[in-house]
Design a protein around this motif. Structure first.
Motif, PDB file in Angstrom:
ATOM      1  N   SER A  20       0.827  -1.213   0.000  1.00 49.46           N
ATOM      2  CA  SER A  20       0.000   0.000   0.000  1.00 49.46           C
ATOM      3  C   SER A  20       0.854   1.254   0.000  1.00 49.46           C
ATOM      4  O   SER A  20       1.917   1.300   0.631  1.00 49.46           O
ATOM      5  N   GLY A  21       0.358   2.280  -0.707  1.00 47.02           N
ATOM      6  CA  GLY A  21       0.957   3.599  -0.642  1.00 47.02           C
ATOM      7  C   GLY A  21       0.193   4.452   0.355  1.00 47.02           C
ATOM      8  O   GLY A  21      -0.613   3.946   1.141  1.00 47.02           O
ATOM      9  N   THR A  22       0.430   5.732   0.323  1.00 42.06           N
ATOM     10  CA  THR A  22      -0.193   6.599   1.313  1.00 42.06           C
ATOM     11  C   THR A  22      -1.471   7.265   0.802  1.00 42.06           C
ATOM     12  O   THR A  22      -2.411   7.446   1.561  1.00 42.06           O
ATOM     13  N   GLY A  23      -1.502   7.623  -0.477  1.00 38.10           N
ATOM     14  CA  GLY A  23      -2.657   8.357  -0.957  1.00 38.10           C
ATOM     15  C   GLY A  23      -2.692   9.756  -0.373  1.00 38.10           C
ATOM     16  O   GLY A  23      -1.821  10.170   0.397  1.00 38.10           O
ATOM     17  N   GLU A  24      -3.707  10.500  -0.722  1.00 39.70           N
ATOM     18  CA  GLU A  24      -3.814  11.909  -0.344  1.00 39.70           C
ATOM     19  C   GLU A  24      -3.855  12.104   1.165  1.00 39.70           C
ATOM     20  O   GLU A  24      -3.195  12.996   1.717  1.00 39.70           O
ATOM     21  N   GLU A  25      -4.606  11.250   1.856  1.00 44.25           N
ATOM     22  CA  GLU A  25      -4.853  11.450   3.284  1.00 44.25           C
ATOM     23  C   GLU A  25      -3.590  11.353   4.134  1.00 44.25           C
ATOM     24  O   GLU A  25      -3.403  12.119   5.078  1.00 44.25           O
ATOM     25  N   TRP A  26      -2.712  10.401   3.779  1.00 38.12           N
ATOM     26  CA  TRP A  26      -1.569  10.123   4.640  1.00 38.12           C
ATOM     27  C   TRP A  26      -0.242  10.636   4.082  1.00 38.12           C
ATOM     28  O   TRP A  26       0.811  10.347   4.646  1.00 38.12           O
ATOM     29  N   ARG A  27      -0.281  11.405   3.024  1.00 37.18           N
ATOM     30  CA  ARG A  27       0.965  11.927   2.450  1.00 37.18           C
ATOM     31  C   ARG A  27       1.790  12.753   3.435  1.00 37.18           C
ATOM     32  O   ARG A  27       3.022  12.686   3.422  1.00 37.18           O
ATOM     33  N   PRO A  28       1.157  13.559   4.306  1.00 34.85           N
ATOM     34  CA  PRO A  28       1.968  14.309   5.274  1.00 34.85           C
ATOM     35  C   PRO A  28       2.829  13.413   6.170  1.00 34.85           C
ATOM     36  O   PRO A  28       3.925  13.816   6.564  1.00 34.85           O
ATOM     37  N   LEU A  29       2.329  12.211   6.488  1.00 30.94           N
ATOM     38  CA  LEU A  29       3.122  11.296   7.311  1.00 30.94           C
ATOM     39  C   LEU A  29       4.372  10.850   6.559  1.00 30.94           C
ATOM     40  O   LEU A  29       5.463  10.777   7.133  1.00 30.94           O
ATOM     41  N   LEU A 161      22.319  -7.218  20.664  1.00 33.72           N
ATOM     42  CA  LEU A 161      21.440  -7.552  21.785  1.00 33.72           C
ATOM     43  C   LEU A 161      20.311  -6.535  21.873  1.00 33.72           C
ATOM     44  O   LEU A 161      20.535  -5.327  21.776  1.00 33.72           O
ATOM     45  N   GLN A 162      19.080  -7.033  22.069  1.00 35.31           N
ATOM     46  CA  GLN A 162      17.919  -6.166  22.260  1.00 35.31           C
ATOM     47  C   GLN A 162      17.138  -6.632  23.486  1.00 35.31           C
ATOM     48  O   GLN A 162      17.092  -7.825  23.794  1.00 35.31           O
ATOM     49  N   HIS A 163      16.510  -5.668  24.155  1.00 36.82           N
ATOM     50  CA  HIS A 163      15.717  -5.956  25.340  1.00 36.82           C
ATOM     51  C   HIS A 163      14.256  -5.579  25.108  1.00 36.82           C
ATOM     52  O   HIS A 163      13.949  -4.686  24.302  1.00 36.82           O
ATOM     53  N   SER A 164      13.367  -6.224  25.817  1.00 36.46           N
ATOM     54  CA  SER A 164      11.945  -5.907  25.712  1.00 36.46           C
ATOM     55  C   SER A 164      11.677  -4.473  26.158  1.00 36.46           C
ATOM     56  O   SER A 164      12.461  -3.859  26.885  1.00 36.46           O
ATOM     57  N   SER A 165      10.557  -3.946  25.724  1.00 31.13           N
ATOM     58  CA  SER A 165      10.177  -2.579  26.070  1.00 31.13           C
ATOM     59  C   SER A 165       9.690  -2.497  27.510  1.00 31.13           C
ATOM     60  O   SER A 165       9.360  -3.514  28.136  1.00 31.13           O
ATOM     61  N   GLU A 166       9.632  -1.285  28.026  1.00 32.51           N
ATOM     62  CA  GLU A 166       9.019  -1.051  29.337  1.00 32.51           C
ATOM     63  C   GLU A 166       7.510  -0.935  29.203  1.00 32.51           C
ATOM     64  O   GLU A 166       6.749  -1.451  30.018  1.00 32.51           O
ATOM     65  N   ARG A 167       7.079  -0.234  28.126  1.00 30.77           N
ATOM     66  CA  ARG A 167       5.647  -0.019  27.894  1.00 30.77           C
ATOM     67  C   ARG A 167       5.337  -0.116  26.411  1.00 30.77           C
ATOM     68  O   ARG A 167       6.223   0.046  25.574  1.00 30.77           O
ATOM     69  N   TYR A 168       4.063  -0.378  26.109  1.00 34.73           N
ATOM     70  CA  TYR A 168       3.651  -0.472  24.707  1.00 34.73           C
ATOM     71  C   TYR A 168       2.438   0.412  24.453  1.00 34.73           C
ATOM     72  O   TYR A 168       1.813   0.940  25.381  1.00 34.73           O
ATOM     73  N   GLN A 169       2.115   0.568  23.173  1.00 36.43           N
ATOM     74  CA  GLN A 169       0.997   1.419  22.759  1.00 36.43           C
ATOM     75  C   GLN A 169      -0.266   0.579  22.598  1.00 36.43           C
ATOM     76  O   GLN A 169      -0.269  -0.407  21.863  1.00 36.43           O
ATOM     77  N   LYS A 170      -1.331   0.989  23.230  1.00 32.25           N
ATOM     78  CA  LYS A 170      -2.580   0.225  23.172  1.00 32.25           C
ATOM     79  C   LYS A 170      -3.346   0.487  21.885  1.00 32.25           C
ATOM     80  O   LYS A 170      -3.923  -0.434  21.286  1.00 32.25           O
ATOM     81  N   GLU A 171      -3.385   1.739  21.439  1.00 32.81           N
ATOM     82  CA  GLU A 171      -4.176   2.090  20.260  1.00 32.81           C
ATOM     83  C   GLU A 171      -3.406   3.060  19.370  1.00 32.81           C
ATOM     84  O   GLU A 171      -2.625   3.879  19.850  1.00 32.81           O
ATOM     85  N   TRP A 172      -3.663   2.964  18.046  1.00 34.20           N
ATOM     86  CA  TRP A 172      -3.088   3.904  17.082  1.00 34.20           C
ATOM     87  C   TRP A 172      -3.905   5.187  17.062  1.00 34.20           C
ATOM     88  O   TRP A 172      -5.126   5.161  17.211  1.00 34.20           O
ATOM     89  N   ASN A 173      -3.212   6.301  16.847  1.00 33.55           N
ATOM     90  CA  ASN A 173      -3.902   7.588  16.705  1.00 33.55           C
ATOM     91  C   ASN A 173      -3.076   8.491  15.783  1.00 33.55           C
ATOM     92  O   ASN A 173      -2.384   9.393  16.225  1.00 33.55           O
ATOM     93  N   HIS A 174      -3.131   8.188  14.473  1.00 34.16           N
ATOM     94  CA  HIS A 174      -2.357   8.959  13.502  1.00 34.16           C
ATOM     95  C   HIS A 174      -2.795  10.420  13.457  1.00 34.16           C
ATOM     96  O   HIS A 174      -2.028  11.294  13.050  1.00 34.16           O
ATOM     97  N   ALA A 175      -4.037  10.677  13.868  1.00 34.59           N
ATOM     98  CA  ALA A 175      -4.548  12.055  13.803  1.00 34.59           C
ATOM     99  C   ALA A 175      -3.995  12.927  14.925  1.00 34.59           C
ATOM    100  O   ALA A 175      -4.187  14.142  14.927  1.00 34.59           O
ATOM    101  N   VAL A 181       6.003   9.680  18.192  1.00 38.33           N
ATOM    102  CA  VAL A 181       5.103   8.901  17.338  1.00 38.33           C
ATOM    103  C   VAL A 181       4.207   7.983  18.165  1.00 38.33           C
ATOM    104  O   VAL A 181       2.988   8.089  18.125  1.00 38.33           O
ATOM    105  N   PHE A 182       4.802   7.057  18.932  1.00 39.67           N
ATOM    106  CA  PHE A 182       3.997   6.126  19.704  1.00 39.67           C
ATOM    107  C   PHE A 182       3.580   6.727  21.043  1.00 39.67           C
ATOM    108  O   PHE A 182       4.303   7.515  21.645  1.00 39.67           O
ATOM    109  N   HIS A 183       2.396   6.336  21.513  1.00 32.45           N
ATOM    110  CA  HIS A 183       1.907   6.713  22.830  1.00 32.45           C
ATOM    111  C   HIS A 183       2.011   5.467  23.717  1.00 32.45           C
ATOM    112  O   HIS A 183       1.107   4.632  23.764  1.00 32.45           O
ATOM    113  N   LEU A 184       3.109   5.333  24.422  1.00 36.19           N
ATOM    114  CA  LEU A 184       3.416   4.119  25.176  1.00 36.19           C
ATOM    115  C   LEU A 184       2.861   4.229  26.596  1.00 36.19           C
ATOM    116  O   LEU A 184       3.438   4.891  27.446  1.00 36.19           O
ATOM    117  N   THR A 185       1.726   3.563  26.819  1.00 34.91           N
ATOM    118  CA  THR A 185       0.997   3.736  28.075  1.00 34.91           C
ATOM    119  C   THR A 185       0.817   2.458  28.886  1.00 34.91           C
ATOM    120  O   THR A 185       0.554   2.525  30.089  1.00 34.91           O
TER     121      THR A 185
END
Length: 338
Positions: A20-29, A161-175, A181-185
Motif C-alpha cells: 500500500s501507498g499513502t494516498g492523499e490522506e496520509w501523504r503528510p506522514l 542484543l535487544q531488550h523488551s520494552s518497558e511499555r507499549y501502545q494500546k491504540e493507534w492515533n495517527h490524527a 510517534v507512539f503513545h506508550l501507556t
C-alpha cells in the motif's frame, strides 16, 4: 549459508510501496518520515508508488514490482524501506527478479513480512522484520524502535542484543501526532504458556501470520529446502504476529503451517502482541498457544515486542538467535552467522 547486508551511516535508502501507498490522506506522514531520515543523514530515493493508493494497493502489480526490481538492483541503494504494509503484496511475487536482487536490507512488517520471508527463503539473504518508514517520522524514537539501525549496522559474524520494552501502545492515533510517534501507556509483559522462564535458540524466520501463511505450498515458501540447503539443518525459531485473525483462524493457520512442514525441527515460537485474537466460543489466544505447545512440545512465548502493537524489536530472518523470557521481561540476542 546466510548473507547479511550492511547499512552504513549516510547510506542511500530506497522507498517504494510494494503493497500500500499513502494516498492523499496520509501523504503528510510520508513527507515527515522522509524529512526525518534526511535529518539523520540518510539520502532518500523515493519512487512514485509510495504517494498513490487505489483499490487496496499503491499501483497495479507490475508497476509495484518494476519499481521494487529497480531499487533492488540499484547498487547505490543500501536498504529498501516501504512506507508501511497493506493488503495485496502477494500479487507481485511472480513479477520479481529475485536472482538479480542485490545483497541489501529490506525492512518492514505487516504485509511486507511476506516479501521479507520469501526473499530470505529464496536467496539466503537476511531481511529485517521491524519498524516501517512512517513510524520513523518522530523527532525521536523509543529505545526499542530506535535499535533498527544498530541491527542493520551489525556486521557478519557479530552479534546484537535487544531488550523488551518497558511499555507499549494500546491504540493507534495517527490524527494526534506526538514527538515520539507512539503513545506508550501500557506495561509490557512477555509471557510463557506455563508461566515458567523460557530460553530458546535457533535460526529466525517469521512475520505476520495473516499473510505469510499463504506462502505454504508455493515456490516462495520452501522452508524445508531453506533449512537443508541454507542453514545446515539447524533448528528454526519462529516469531509470529497476528494482525486481524480470530483465534479459530489463528489456530487453522498454525495447523496449516504444521501440515506444510514449517514446524519440523523447530526450537520454539514467539508470538507478538496482537490487536486481534478475538475469542471464538471461549477459545482464547492463550488456548491456542497452549495447544501448540502441547502439540509440538516446544517453548512458546507470547505478548512480545513484535508486530502491530508497538514498539517492536528488529528480528532478522536467517540470523541465529537466543531468546529468553523471564519475569515478564525478554532478551533477544542475534548472531549474524553465515
Amino acid at each position: 549459508m546466510i548473507r547479511y547486508p550492511l547499512l552504513h551511516e549516510g547510506a542511500v535508502i530506497g522507498v517504494t510501496a510494494p503493497s500500500s501507498g499513502t494516498g492523499e490522506e496520509w501523504r503528510p506522514l510520508l513527507d515527515s518520515a522522509i524529512r526525518r531520515m534526511e535529518q539523520r543523514g540518510f539520502q532518500v530515493v523515493c519512487g512514485e508508488t509510495p504517494w498513490t493508493q487505489h483499490k487496496a494497493k499503491s499501483a497495479p502489480a507490475r508497476v509495484r514490482a518494476a519499481e521494487l526490481n529497480a531499487m533492488m538492483t540499484d547498487d547505490a541503494i543500501e536498504a529498501v524501506i516501504p512506507p508501511w504494509g497493506g493488503e495485496l503484496l502477494i500479487e507481485i511475487l511472480e513479477e520479481l527478479e529475485w536472482n538479480r536482487f542485490g545483497c541489501k536490507w529490506m525492512l518492514g512488517y505487516s504485509d511486507i513480512s511476506l516479501l521479507l520471508l520469501a526473499f530470505t527463503l529464496r536467496t539466503g539473504i537476511a531481511t529485517a522484520h521491524g519498524t516501517n518508514l512512517i513510524d520513523l517520522r518522530g523527532n525521536y524514537s523509543d529505545p526499542v524502535t530506535d535499535r533498527w539501525f544498530s541491527v542493520l549496522h551489525t556486521r557478519e559474524g557479530e552479534s546484537v542484543l535487544q531488550h523488551s520494552s518497558e511499555r507499549y501502545q494500546k491504540e493507534w492515533n495517527h490524527a494526534s501526532p506526538s514527538p515520539c510517534v507512539f503513545h506508550l501507556t501500557e506495561k509490557t509483559e512477555w509471557k510463557t504458556v506455563h508461566g515458567n522462564p523460557v530460553a530458546m535458540e535457533g535460526r529466525l524466520l517469521g512475520g505476520c501470520i495473516d499473510v505469510i501463511r499463504h506462502l505454504a505450498g508455493t515456490p516462495y515458501g520452501d522452508v524445508a529446502g531453506f533449512q537443508q540447503d541454507r542453514i545446515g539443518a539447524e533448528p528454526i525459531l519462529w516469531y509470529l504476529e497476528n494482525c486481524e485473525l480470530s483465534t479459530a483462524d489463528l489456530r487453522r493457520s498454525l495447523v496449516q503451517m504444521k501440515l506444510a512442514g514449517w514446524f519440523r525441527h523447530c526450537s520454539g515460537i514467539l508470538f507478538g502482541r496482537s490487536p486481534a485474537n478475538r475469542p471464538v466460543e471461549g477459545y482464547t489466544a492463550e488456548d491456542v498457544y497452549r495447544d501448540l505447545h502441547e502439540e509440538l512440545q516446544i517453548p512458546v512465548v507470547y505478548d512480545a515486542d513484535c508486530g502491530h502493537v508497538p514498539p517492536q524489536l528488529t528480528f532478522v530472518n536467517g540470523a541465529y538467535a537466543r531468546i529468553e523470557a523471564r519475569d515478564g521481561r525478554g532478551i533477544v540476542e542475534q548472531v549474524f552467522r553465515p
